[in-house]
Write an enzyme that holds these catalytic residues in place. Structure first.
Site, PDB file in Angstrom:
ATOM      1  CB  THR A 132      -0.899  -0.008   1.257  1.00 56.54           C
ATOM      2  OG1 THR A 132      -1.530   1.258   1.386  1.00 56.54           O
ATOM      3  CG2 THR A 132      -0.098  -0.259   2.527  1.00 56.54           C
ATOM      4  CG  ASP A 133      -1.182   4.985  -0.941  1.00 62.87           C
ATOM      5  OD1 ASP A 133      -1.716   4.339  -0.014  1.00 62.87           O
ATOM      6  OD2 ASP A 133      -1.780   5.872  -1.590  1.00 62.87           O
ATOM      7  CD  GLU A 134      -3.433   3.601   4.449  1.00 61.35           C
ATOM      8  OE1 GLU A 134      -3.224   3.465   5.668  1.00 61.35           O
ATOM      9  OE2 GLU A 134      -4.571   3.639   3.964  1.00 61.35           O
ATOM     10  CE1 TYR A 157      -3.418  -2.613   5.678  1.00 59.61           C
ATOM     11  CE2 TYR A 157      -3.277  -0.277   5.151  1.00 59.61           C
ATOM     12  CZ  TYR A 157      -3.335  -1.589   4.742  1.00 59.61           C
ATOM     13  OH  TYR A 157      -3.304  -1.894   3.409  1.00 59.61           O
ATOM     14  CE  LYS A 161       0.037  -4.555   2.980  1.00 61.66           C
ATOM     15  NZ  LYS A 161      -0.332  -5.894   2.424  1.00 61.66           N
ATOM     16  CG  ASN A 187      -7.380  -0.741  -5.220  1.00 55.10           C
ATOM     17  OD1 ASN A 187      -7.274  -1.789  -5.829  1.00 55.10           O
ATOM     18  ND2 ASN A 187      -6.338   0.048  -5.041  1.00 55.10           N
ATOM     19  NE  ARG A 221      -6.712   8.151   2.914  1.00 57.80           N
ATOM     20  CZ  ARG A 221      -6.257   9.049   3.785  1.00 57.80           C
ATOM     21  NH1 ARG A 221      -5.827  10.232   3.367  1.00 57.80           N
ATOM     22  NH2 ARG A 221      -6.216   8.770   5.073  1.00 57.80           N
TER      23      ARG A 221
HETATM   24  P1  NAD Z   1      -9.692  -7.291   2.054  1.00 55.08           P
HETATM   25  O1  NAD Z   1      -9.739  -7.014   3.510  1.00 55.08           O
HETATM   26  O2  NAD Z   1     -10.891  -7.012   1.211  1.00 55.08           O
HETATM   27  O3  NAD Z   1      -9.294  -8.807   1.800  1.00 55.08           O
HETATM   28  C1  NAD Z   1      -8.296  -9.464   2.535  1.00 55.08           C
HETATM   29  C2  NAD Z   1      -8.442 -10.955   2.294  1.00 55.08           C
HETATM   30  O4  NAD Z   1      -7.408 -11.610   3.041  1.00 55.08           O
HETATM   31  C3  NAD Z   1      -9.782 -11.531   2.772  1.00 55.08           C
HETATM   32  O5  NAD Z   1     -10.302 -12.414   1.808  1.00 55.08           O
HETATM   33  C4  NAD Z   1      -9.414 -12.284   4.039  1.00 55.08           C
HETATM   34  O6  NAD Z   1     -10.261 -13.388   4.312  1.00 55.08           O
HETATM   35  C5  NAD Z   1      -7.987 -12.702   3.746  1.00 55.08           C
HETATM   36  N1  NAD Z   1      -7.205 -12.927   4.974  1.00 55.08           N
HETATM   37  C6  NAD Z   1      -7.112 -12.093   6.044  1.00 55.08           C
HETATM   38  N2  NAD Z   1      -6.343 -12.670   6.996  1.00 55.08           N
HETATM   39  C7  NAD Z   1      -5.934 -13.869   6.504  1.00 55.08           C
HETATM   40  C8  NAD Z   1      -5.119 -14.899   7.010  1.00 55.08           C
HETATM   41  N3  NAD Z   1      -4.573 -14.827   8.244  1.00 55.08           N
HETATM   42  N4  NAD Z   1      -4.881 -15.998   6.244  1.00 55.08           N
HETATM   43  C9  NAD Z   1      -5.431 -16.083   5.006  1.00 55.08           C
HETATM   44  N5  NAD Z   1      -6.242 -15.138   4.482  1.00 55.08           N
HETATM   45  C10 NAD Z   1      -6.482 -14.038   5.219  1.00 55.08           C
HETATM   46  O7  NAD Z   1      -8.423  -6.490   1.518  1.00 55.08           O
HETATM   47  P2  NAD Z   1      -8.183  -5.752   0.128  1.00 55.08           P
HETATM   48  O8  NAD Z   1      -8.675  -4.368   0.232  1.00 55.08           O
HETATM   49  O9  NAD Z   1      -8.635  -6.629  -0.954  1.00 55.08           O
HETATM   50  O10 NAD Z   1      -6.591  -5.685   0.137  1.00 55.08           O
HETATM   51  C11 NAD Z   1      -5.817  -6.758  -0.391  1.00 55.08           C
HETATM   52  C12 NAD Z   1      -4.353  -6.387  -0.283  1.00 55.08           C
HETATM   53  O11 NAD Z   1      -4.096  -5.188  -0.991  1.00 55.08           O
HETATM   54  C13 NAD Z   1      -3.890  -6.139   1.145  1.00 55.08           C
HETATM   55  O12 NAD Z   1      -2.603  -6.669   1.293  1.00 55.08           O
HETATM   56  C14 NAD Z   1      -3.874  -4.623   1.273  1.00 55.08           C
HETATM   57  O13 NAD Z   1      -2.920  -4.215   2.203  1.00 55.08           O
HETATM   58  C15 NAD Z   1      -3.491  -4.224  -0.132  1.00 55.08           C
HETATM   59  N6  NAD Z   1      -3.979  -2.911  -0.587  1.00 55.08           N
HETATM   60  C16 NAD Z   1      -5.286  -2.569  -0.467  1.00 55.08           C
HETATM   61  C17 NAD Z   1      -5.727  -1.346  -0.990  1.00 55.08           C
HETATM   62  C18 NAD Z   1      -7.172  -0.925  -0.927  1.00 55.08           C
HETATM   63  O14 NAD Z   1      -7.491   0.209  -1.294  1.00 55.08           O
HETATM   64  N7  NAD Z   1      -8.092  -1.768  -0.499  1.00 55.08           N
HETATM   65  C19 NAD Z   1      -4.813  -0.483  -1.597  1.00 55.08           C
HETATM   66  C20 NAD Z   1      -3.459  -0.865  -1.660  1.00 55.08           C
HETATM   67  C21 NAD Z   1      -3.063  -2.097  -1.170  1.00 55.08           C
HETATM   68  O1  DAU Z   2      -4.168   3.981   0.459  1.00 62.58           O
HETATM   69  C1  DAU Z   2      -4.380   2.604   0.360  1.00 62.58           C
HETATM   70  C2  DAU Z   2      -5.224   2.129   1.513  1.00 62.58           C
HETATM   71  O2  DAU Z   2      -6.553   2.601   1.266  1.00 62.58           O
HETATM   72  C3  DAU Z   2      -5.213   0.626   1.688  1.00 62.58           C
HETATM   73  O3  DAU Z   2      -3.914   0.210   2.008  1.00 62.58           O
HETATM   74  C4  DAU Z   2      -6.184   0.205   2.806  1.00 62.58           C
HETATM   75  O4  DAU Z   2      -6.228  -1.195   2.894  1.00 62.58           O
HETATM   76  C5  DAU Z   2      -7.557   0.739   2.456  1.00 62.58           C
HETATM   77  O5  DAU Z   2      -8.467   0.433   3.476  1.00 62.58           O
HETATM   78  C6  DAU Z   2      -7.508   2.249   2.227  1.00 62.58           C
HETATM   79  O6  DAU Z   2      -7.233   2.948   3.466  1.00 62.58           O
HETATM   80  P1  DAU Z   2      -8.003   4.290   3.877  1.00 62.58           P
HETATM   81  O7  DAU Z   2      -7.945   4.434   5.333  1.00 62.58           O
HETATM   82  O8  DAU Z   2      -7.550   5.434   3.047  1.00 62.58           O
HETATM   83  O9  DAU Z   2      -9.490   3.895   3.370  1.00 62.58           O
HETATM   84  P2  DAU Z   2     -10.927   4.114   4.047  1.00 62.58           P
HETATM   85  O10 DAU Z   2     -11.940   3.771   2.998  1.00 62.58           O
HETATM   86  O11 DAU Z   2     -11.033   3.496   5.373  1.00 62.58           O
HETATM   87  O12 DAU Z   2     -10.969   5.692   4.247  1.00 62.58           O
HETATM   88  C7  DAU Z   2     -10.839   6.591   3.154  1.00 62.58           C
HETATM   89  C8  DAU Z   2     -10.896   7.999   3.718  1.00 62.58           C
HETATM   90  O13 DAU Z   2     -12.213   8.257   4.225  1.00 62.58           O
HETATM   91  C9  DAU Z   2      -9.958   8.224   4.889  1.00 62.58           C
HETATM   92  O14 DAU Z   2      -9.469   9.552   4.849  1.00 62.58           O
HETATM   93  C10 DAU Z   2     -10.861   8.048   6.124  1.00 62.58           C
HETATM   94  C11 DAU Z   2     -12.193   8.547   5.626  1.00 62.58           C
HETATM   95  N1  DAU Z   2     -13.402   7.901   6.207  1.00 62.58           N
HETATM   96  C12 DAU Z   2     -13.451   6.544   6.257  1.00 62.58           C
HETATM   97  C13 DAU Z   2     -14.543   5.893   6.792  1.00 62.58           C
HETATM   98  C14 DAU Z   2     -14.600   4.392   6.880  1.00 62.58           C
HETATM   99  C15 DAU Z   2     -14.463   8.672   6.643  1.00 62.58           C
HETATM  100  O15 DAU Z   2     -14.424   9.927   6.557  1.00 62.58           O
HETATM  101  N2  DAU Z   2     -15.544   8.035   7.173  1.00 62.58           N
HETATM  102  C16 DAU Z   2     -15.625   6.683   7.276  1.00 62.58           C
HETATM  103  O16 DAU Z   2     -16.653   6.176   7.809  1.00 62.58           O
END
Ligand code: NAD
Ligand code: DAU
Length: 351
Positions: A132-134, A157, A161, A187, A221
């Protein structure tokens, strides 16, 4: 060329898009989806491909070192695409240990299994770590994260990562494993679990419930359509040089409050409500602890070296996303019943 690929976390949001893409586009590959099926994992995300001959699912936990060794012994994988993780920042604030276990220990377990079973063939195998970019921390109003930005994670988190990224790099530097890492921005798209901002807001607007915006909604974001992320992973997996890191992002920065207003307009249109109706649900709530102000990804390395560019304009992608949620009411109902309500009430009860 035939390949057997382990995809971890393939039942989650991004993982399911990656699995779908690889199963459909590479019939010669065997895809094994390994997932613990936590609250975020959902096999209903994959019903369209579950019958395909090049797809299998195994329920397993990456924190179980012995199970990881055993699966590597039996399957003889050619590559791993590792997405399994605890992924929600708010949950990491209330329970950091779960993030250390899965994101750090789980990743190390997979690296150890690869190190053991790929011995003598490290140059023919690939460990792709999805990150992640975080990990780069937060930006103020200017600048962008590049691949050489120093790591500076703030949330449990992002700290977990960042730690996992360091372990992956260390296994390359120390043992010579062929690794690649990508760091992606936020995403959005179908099958996104409604604890995250966009699907949570869609669900709440649909149900005429308050839309919680943290602080003043000023945080920024950089949003990328999930299928563009899956395509980037495909390109990087096949073309990156060993040990390389790539940033992936949408060049698409939005303040949360502006994004939510856009979403409200789209929802008004789709639900046939009078313009301005959904925006009345916007409710400013207590800010997230340590809330990173701004993320912005410079993905020029990926664009210039591997010819990847995002395919969708945000407005178009957001409309497609809203359409998907409105057309998949049962999916949404299933994932928001039971434990989701307990989580939701706990997370938002102080407001
Ligand atoms: P998600 O939470 O939707 O999915 C995570 C998956 O991992 C789930 O299917 C869960 O069951 C599985 N999992 C969790 N713990 C596990 C364990 N101990 N053993 C096996 N499986 C397990 O997450 P996502 O948003 O799809 O993110 C996927 C990856 O991409 C993560 O590594 C996250 O850090 C990274 N990422 C996410 C975003 C985003 O915006 N969502 C952006 C950049 C990177
Ligand atoms: O940047 C990549 C990351 O993006 C991934 O690595 C993480 O897995 C993914 O969850 C996401 O993290 P964020 O914290 O940016 O996403 P989230 O959707 O939780 O929040 C997006 C923005 O909105 C953030 O600034 C917090 C804010 N927010 C979030 C929630 C859930 C609100 O204002 N209200 C809310 O209820």
């Amino acid at each position: 060329m035939k390949k057997k690929i382990l995809v971890t976390g393939g039942a989650g949001f991004i993982g399911s898009h990656v699995v779908r893409r690889f199963v459909n586009n590479y019939p010669e590959y065997e895809i094994l989806n390994l997932d613990k099926l936590t609250y975020a994992g959902n096999l209903a995300n994959l019903t369209d491909i579950e019958h395909k001959p090049n797809y299998r699912f195994v329920k397993a936990d990456i924190t179980d070192a012995a199970a990881m060794v055993e699966i590597f012994r039996v399957e003889n994988f050619d590559a791993v695409i590792h997405l399994a993780a605890e992924s929600h920042v708010d949950r990491s604030i209330s329970d950091p240990t779960a993030f250390v276990m899965t994101n750090v220990i789980g990743t190390v377990n997979l690296l150890n299994a690869a190190r053991e079973y790929w011995k003598g063939a490290y140059d023919q195998k690939r460990f792709y770590h999805v990150s992640t970019d975080e990990v780069y921390g937060a930006l103020d109003e200017t600048g962008m994260f590049t691949e050489s930005t120093a790591y500076d994670p703030h949330s449990p988190y992002s700290a977990s990562k960042a730690s996992s990224d360091h372990f992956v790099s260390a296994y390359h530097d120390t043992y010579g494993l062929d690794v690649v890492i990508s760091n992606c921005s936020n995403n959005y798209g179908s099958h996104h679990f409604p604890e995250k901002l966009i699907p949570l807001a869609i669900n709440n607007i649909k149900n005429n419930q308050a839309v919680p915006v943290y602080g003043k909604g000023e945080n920024v974001r950089d949003w990328l359509w999930v299928e563009d992320h899956a395509r980037a992973i495909d390109v990087i997996f096949h073309e990156a040089k060993t040990g390389e890191t790539y940033n992936i992002g949408g060049h698409n920065e939005w303040k949360n409050i502006d994004l939510i207003h856009l979403l409200c307009k789209i929802m008004d249109k789709k639900l046939g409500r009078e313009m301005g109706t959904s925006a009345q649900l916007i409710t400013f709530v207590t800010d997230r602890a340590g809330h990173d102000l701004r993320y912005a990804i410079d993905s020029s390395k990926l664009q210039n070296k591997l010819n990847w560019v995002p395919s969708l304009q945000f407005e178009e992608g957001l409309e497609k996303t809203v359409d998907w949620y409105l057309e998949n009411e049962e999916w949404l109902r299933n994932v928001t019943s039971g434990n989701y309500q307990t989580y939701y009430n706990k997370q938002y009860s102080s407001n």
